[in-house]
Design an enzyme around this catalytic site. Structure first.
Site, PDB file in Angstrom:
ATOM      1  N   SER A 119       0.974  -1.186   0.012  1.00  0.00           N
ATOM      2  CA  SER A 119       0.088  -0.047   0.001  1.00  0.00           C
ATOM      3  C   SER A 119       0.745   1.556   0.103  1.00  0.00           C
ATOM      4  O   SER A 119       2.013   1.497   0.609  1.00  0.00           O
ATOM      5  CB  SER A 119      -0.966   0.107   1.332  1.00  0.00           C
ATOM      6  OG  SER A 119      -1.725  -1.304   1.257  1.00  0.00           O
TER       7      SER A 119
HETATM    8  N1  SAH Z   1      -1.060  -4.098   3.597  1.00  0.00           N
HETATM    9  C1  SAH Z   1      -0.435  -4.659   2.600  1.00  0.00           C
HETATM   10  C2  SAH Z   1      -1.425  -4.851   1.290  1.00  0.00           C
HETATM   11  C3  SAH Z   1      -1.114  -5.829   0.561  1.00  0.00           C
HETATM   12  S1  SAH Z   1      -2.495  -5.968  -0.774  1.00  0.00           S
HETATM   13  C4  SAH Z   1       0.814  -3.931   2.302  1.00  0.00           C
HETATM   14  O1  SAH Z   1       1.007  -3.138   2.236  1.00  0.00           O
HETATM   15  O2  SAH Z   1       1.803  -4.674   1.647  1.00  0.00           O
HETATM   16  C5  SAH Z   1      -3.641  -6.658  -0.238  1.00  0.00           C
HETATM   17  C6  SAH Z   1      -3.354  -7.981   0.485  1.00  0.00           C
HETATM   18  O3  SAH Z   1      -4.607  -8.819   0.676  1.00  0.00           O
HETATM   19  C7  SAH Z   1      -2.922  -9.017  -0.875  1.00  0.00           C
HETATM   20  O4  SAH Z   1      -1.557  -9.688  -0.202  1.00  0.00           O
HETATM   21  C8  SAH Z   1      -3.737 -10.091  -0.883  1.00  0.00           C
HETATM   22  O5  SAH Z   1      -3.108 -11.481  -1.136  1.00  0.00           O
HETATM   23  C9  SAH Z   1      -4.494 -10.060   0.262  1.00  0.00           C
HETATM   24  N2  SAH Z   1      -5.836 -10.735   0.518  1.00  0.00           N
HETATM   25  C10 SAH Z   1      -6.802 -10.499  -0.725  1.00  0.00           C
HETATM   26  N3  SAH Z   1      -7.738 -11.227  -0.295  1.00  0.00           N
HETATM   27  C11 SAH Z   1      -7.681 -11.883   0.781  1.00  0.00           C
HETATM   28  C12 SAH Z   1      -8.506 -12.722   1.842  1.00  0.00           C
HETATM   29  N4  SAH Z   1      -9.691 -13.060   1.554  1.00  0.00           N
HETATM   30  N5  SAH Z   1      -7.871 -13.026   2.899  1.00  0.00           N
HETATM   31  C13 SAH Z   1      -6.825 -12.763   3.149  1.00  0.00           C
HETATM   32  N6  SAH Z   1      -5.961 -11.932   2.393  1.00  0.00           N
HETATM   33  C14 SAH Z   1      -6.328 -11.638   1.185  1.00  0.00           C
END
Ligand code: SAH
Length: 220
Positions: free
Chosen positions: A70
């Site tokens: 993010s």
């Molecule tokens: N806060 C993280 C954001 C990553 S993007 C950062 O800054 O790195 C969002 C993440 O949510 C991804 O890694 C994706 O795989 C995860 N995600 C999507 N759907 C999900 C679910 N149902 N359960 C757990 N994780 C999920």
């Protein structure tokens, strides 16, 4: 110092990080604790080495598997909103991703529980937090749309991927007085929301327009 990723040289220097913090302040972030933690957290260890020189730009970056780390403004904003209600000791995070938001939270609350559905990201984030000697985080590989019932209720729940609608399970796992910070809506019209629980009633505050990867149901 060769090989010490935490050393922070060149583009990843403290001065570069300080500039990012000044920018977040200009953009309206006011929570000094969040800003201080972000000032000292090495974001470059959460991205691929090839992108390390861009780690302190205020932008989302790819982390593989179609996912992104993010944007720092969003991390700061969600943290500030999550902690804005007072006492917040126990936090559930859905969407570990790179683990950067997890690392920021872990330095501000007692215990973080973080759920991710992509095994490689889950493993990489664990490693990055171990490298930072952060120990108050429990990770789980699963579909986070069901929350993490075992340790509920949570004072705060933060979701870093966007569902079309707020999952009921997450509301149920919120402590009385707890806060849920979640983006939701359709792919091109997502809104960040703060949902606060008061007994059995929930109130919603609409915040920034945002653009998150979708929350996907099911394990990978
Ligand atoms: N806060 C993280 C954001 C990553 S993007 C950062 O800054 O790195 C969002 C993440 O949510 C991804 O890694 C994706 O795989 C995860 N995600 C999507 N759907 C999900 C679910 N149902 N359960 C757990 N994780 C999920």
């Amino acid at each position: 110092m060769a090989g010490n990723k935490l050393a922070g040289i060149g583009m990843t220097s403290q001065r570069t990080r300080d500039r990012l913090i000044a920018r977040l302040r200009d953009e309206g972030i006011e929570d000094e604790r969040a800003l201080e933690v972000m000032r000292t957290t090495p974001r470059h260890i959460f991205v691929d080495e090839a992108l390390a020189s861009r780690a302190y730009e205020d932008t989302a970056l790819p982390i593989g598997y179609g996912q992104t780390i993010s944007q720092p403004y969003i991390v700061a904003r969600m943290t500030e909103v999550l902690l804005g209600g007072g006492q917040c000791n126990k936090v559930l995070e859905i969407g570990t991703g790179s683990g950067y938001q997890t690392a920021v939270l872990a330095q501000l609350v007692d215990q973080v529980y973080s759920v991710e559905r992509i095994p490689e990201l889950h493993a990489r984030a664990r490693k990055a937090l171990a490298e930072m000697h952060i120990r108050n985080v429990r990770f789980q590989l699963s579909d986070g749309s069901w929350g993490w019932k075992q340790f509920a209720p949570y004072d705060g729940i933060i979701v870093t991927a966007a569902p079309e609608q707020v999952p009921e399970e997450l509301l149920a796992q919120l402590a009385d007085g707890g806060r849920l910070v979640i983006p939701s809506g359709s792919a091109n019209a997502q809104r960040l929301r703060l949902i606060s629980r008061n007994g059995e009633s929930f109130s919603e505050t609409l915040l920034d327009w945002v653009s998150f990867v979708p929350l996907i149901k099911g394990e990978n």
